[in-house]
Design an enzyme around this catalytic site. Structure first.
Site, PDB file in Angstrom:
ATOM      1  N   HIS A  35     145.745  89.125  83.410  1.00 19.33           N
ATOM      2  CA  HIS A  35     144.913  88.015  83.870  1.00 19.33           C
ATOM      3  C   HIS A  35     144.617  88.217  85.350  1.00 19.33           C
ATOM      4  CE1 HIS A  35     143.546  83.947  84.737  1.00 19.33           C
ATOM      5  NE2 HIS A  35     143.540  83.686  83.446  1.00 19.33           N
ATOM      6  N   CYS A  49     139.782  79.087  78.289  1.00 19.89           N
ATOM      7  CA  CYS A  49     139.828  80.445  78.809  1.00 19.89           C
ATOM      8  C   CYS A  49     140.704  81.248  77.861  1.00 19.89           C
ATOM      9  CB  CYS A  49     140.343  80.480  80.247  1.00 19.89           C
ATOM     10  SG  CYS A  49     142.037  79.930  80.427  1.00 19.89           S
TER      11      CYS A  49
END
Length: 636
Positions: free
Chosen positions: A558, A26
């Site tokens: 995030h 990620c």
């Protein structure tokens, strides 16, 4: 490899490559699926230079690296030989894709590997046509014949090349795909079509077909498969299913040769008897339909395709038109589709030239030069992603200029006669095989000039906001710091509740290892840019992004915790990586209710990853913030 040693150490301490089922990444971490997590040396990994921490969550063994994780991942995959596993993971993730996206993915995967060579041979063929039309060479000349063979080779034997790439995409053995393609263009069978037929099927219909041979008494309709596209793709797909089935039932000891043996015996005859004719008829109908739509209004068709071509490129939709264009060349001998979009790249570089001439921001000015040069040769991605799209207006203007160019091409009814090169090397592709520089060819030339000039003039006059054309000294001042207390404010990207990083249930963030900052529990699923700057990272699943401010602060936002597992569901991006954004721009929308229903928190860290470059970092003392409120203040 930049991170070779780190990659080797990571593989070793997760238990070796034989302990790895798969690895993906990620925006900050490597995500391993291990056969046995007990074999991993977690303590050793945590204390390694280059590793922030190690976490275990959701059945994954997560090695937190930081913003440079894509580079580390690349080396880990290469050293560990995990490419196939990574591809399998990607296929699993595609379960949420729609049929249209899957179609585009298939087309792109099949054609991309050969496009470079196809363009190269097309350039040779185009130059040869130019030499012929200008009298430099004659058809009987040996030089012309050899150049013609080089230029025509790939296109004539296209089924062999596509047999390889299509088989690879569908999971079959690529060389089986090549063998099927070679059968379709086998010279002896091609010559048979020139003889007297045994009889004719479907007489009096559009499917009327002569039969020259039979296979076990079954009539075989021999068609011209040289340069064809659709038959080999369908045959390769069928072969992948047959091969997969055979691999399950044939013993391992003879699988190496019996699987291809039976696959070819089954697929090749069925391709000649059923798949090939049906695919060819379908291609002919598609060609007729495309021509019918084009003839309704060539000018409108040209304006539409020309204007939206670069938009199609951004979203990968252009791959859906390339097989149509190739099919038109096979069926009709010419193609209007790629002709109508040809001026688009010149509209782009016209806009880029204006940006280079007028803009004062040195960073964009520097990007404009290589973007312009690559655009001349038809490679417009640097122009789109590096210059025009981040500035927004130049991109819109280039689309308008391309639409005008496309309309001109439609007016002249210009056609392409080969798949040639890109940019200036593509111009010979529009030379008429018999008439040379006919009206259609000059229509292309006029459209290219108009698109370039229009893109340049409109961008120069209207394409740049006053702030983008401001004095260069302003930018220089913004990027320099004397260490005397210069401050920079970071606004809240959300409406929501403020919490400290230490309250987050994710060690990578709560420990401050990835950077200092704060977290927000969003009350509304909209992320607005907290600063003016550039989107330097946007993860494909759109759950996280990085922004570098105009003054050099590097931010990581995030959305949620472990939301990468959602594979992009419930997230919609309104920006792209490399885009220049202003404070308050809407960047991402997300569905809070659905994310929570899927079992994930939406707590969002907002961190400064290069916080060590700042002397102090002040956090807001508010418990509730609205988007645009002061969230952080950095002092050098």
């Amino acid at each position: 490899m930049k991170y070779e040693q780190l990659a080797k150490d990571i593989i070793q301490h997760v238990g070796g490559k034989e302990n790895v089922i798969s690895v993906v990444h990620c925006i900050t971490r490597l995500r391993f699926k291990l056969k046995d997590e007990g074999k991993a040396n977690t303590d050793v990994l945590k204390n390694m230079d280059g590793i922030v921490t190690v976490m275990k969550s959701g059945g994954q063994y997560q090695v937190v690296i930081g913003n440079h994780v894509p580079d580390v991942y690349k080396d880990v995959v290469e050293i560990g030989g995990f490419q196939n596993q990574a591809e399998t993971e990607t296929e699993d993730e595609k379960k949420y894709q729609g049929l249209f996206n899957k179609f585009i993915d298939i087309i792109a995967s099949i054609f991309t590997p050969v496009l470079g060579v196809l363009a190269a041979t097309g350039m040779i063929k185009g130059l040869n046509a130019l030499f012929l039309s200008t009298g430099v060479l004659e058809e009987a000349n040996g030089t012309y014949q050899l150049l013609h063979a080089i230029g025509d080779s790939l296109f004539y034997f296209f089924p062999i090349f596509l047999g390889y790439t299509a088989a690879k995409k569908f999971g079959a053995t690529p060389f089986i795909g090549m063998a099927i393609g070679a059968s379709l263009v086998y010279p002896t069978l091609v010559v048979l079509t020139e003889g007297e037929p045994l009889y004719t099927l479907f007489t009096g219909t559009i499917f009327e077909s002569p039969v020259h041979i039979t296979f076990l008494g079954i009539p075989v309709i021999l068609m011209s498969y040289a340069t064809s596209v659709i038959p080999i793709i369908l045959a390769a797909y069928f072969a992948s299913k047959v091969e997969a089935r055979l691999r399950k039932i044939i013993p391992d000891v003879v699988k190496t040769f019996l699987v291809p043996f039976f696959t070819l015996l089954i697929v090749v005859p069925l391709t000649f008897i059923v798949i090939g004719p049906i695919a060819t008829w379908a291609g002919q109908l598609l060609g007729q339909f495309t021509l019918w739509v084009y003839n309704l209004s060539p000018i409108i068709a040209g304006a539409f395709l020309g204007g939206f071509w670069q938009v199609f490129v951004i979203f990968g939709l252009h791959w859906g038109l390339i097989p149509i264009a190739i099919n038109n060349l096979v069926v009709q001998g010419s193609d209007p589709v790629l002709a109508m979009v040809f001026a688009a790249s010149f509209a782009q570089i016209g806009a880029v030239a204006a940006v280079w001439l007028k803009i004062k921001q040195q960073k964009v000015k520097t990007l404009s030069v290589p973007a312009f040069i690559s655009g001349i040769f038809g490679v417009t991605e640097p122009a789109i992603y590096g210059v025009t799209l981040p500035l927004k207006r130049p991109f819109i203007i280039s689309c308008i200029a391309a639409a005008v160019g496309g309309a001109i091409i439609g007016l002249f009814r210009s056609q392409g006669y080969i798949i040639g090169g890109l940019g200036i090397f593509g111009i010979p592709s529009f030379l008429h095989p018999a008439d040379g520089m006919d009206a259609g060819f000059w229509g292309i030339v006029i459209a290219v000039v108009v698109a370039f000039v229009l893109g340049f003039i409109l961008t120069y006059l209207f394409g740049l906001k006053s702030g983008n054309a401001s004095d260069e000294q302003t930018e220089t001042k913004a990027h320099t710091s004397t260490g005397t207390g210069e401050k920079e404010e970071i606004s809240s990207p959300f409406n929501g509740s403020v919490i400290t990083l230490s309250e987050i249930k994710d060690e990578a963030f709560s420990s401050g290892a990835l950077g200092e900052g704060i977290a927000i529990e969003p009350s509304e699923g909209k992320l607005f840019s907290p600063v003016s700057g550039m989107v330097t990272a946007l993860y494909p699943t759109h759950h996280a992004l990085g922004i570098t401010t105009d003054r050099g602060a590097e931010l990581l936002i995030h959305i949620g915790l472990d939301t990468v597992q959602l594979d992009g569901k419930f997230f919609t991006a309104h920006t792209i990586q490399g885009a220049q954004v202003e404070k308050g721009d809407l960047l991402i929308e997300f569905d809070i209710k659905e994310i929570k229903a899927a079992g994930y928190a939406v707590t969002t860290p907002v961190i400064v990853t290069n916080h060590k470059q700042y002397g102090q970092l002040f956090l807001t003392d508010k418990q509730q913030v609205n988007a645009g409120d002061r969230l952080l203040e950095l002092t050098r």
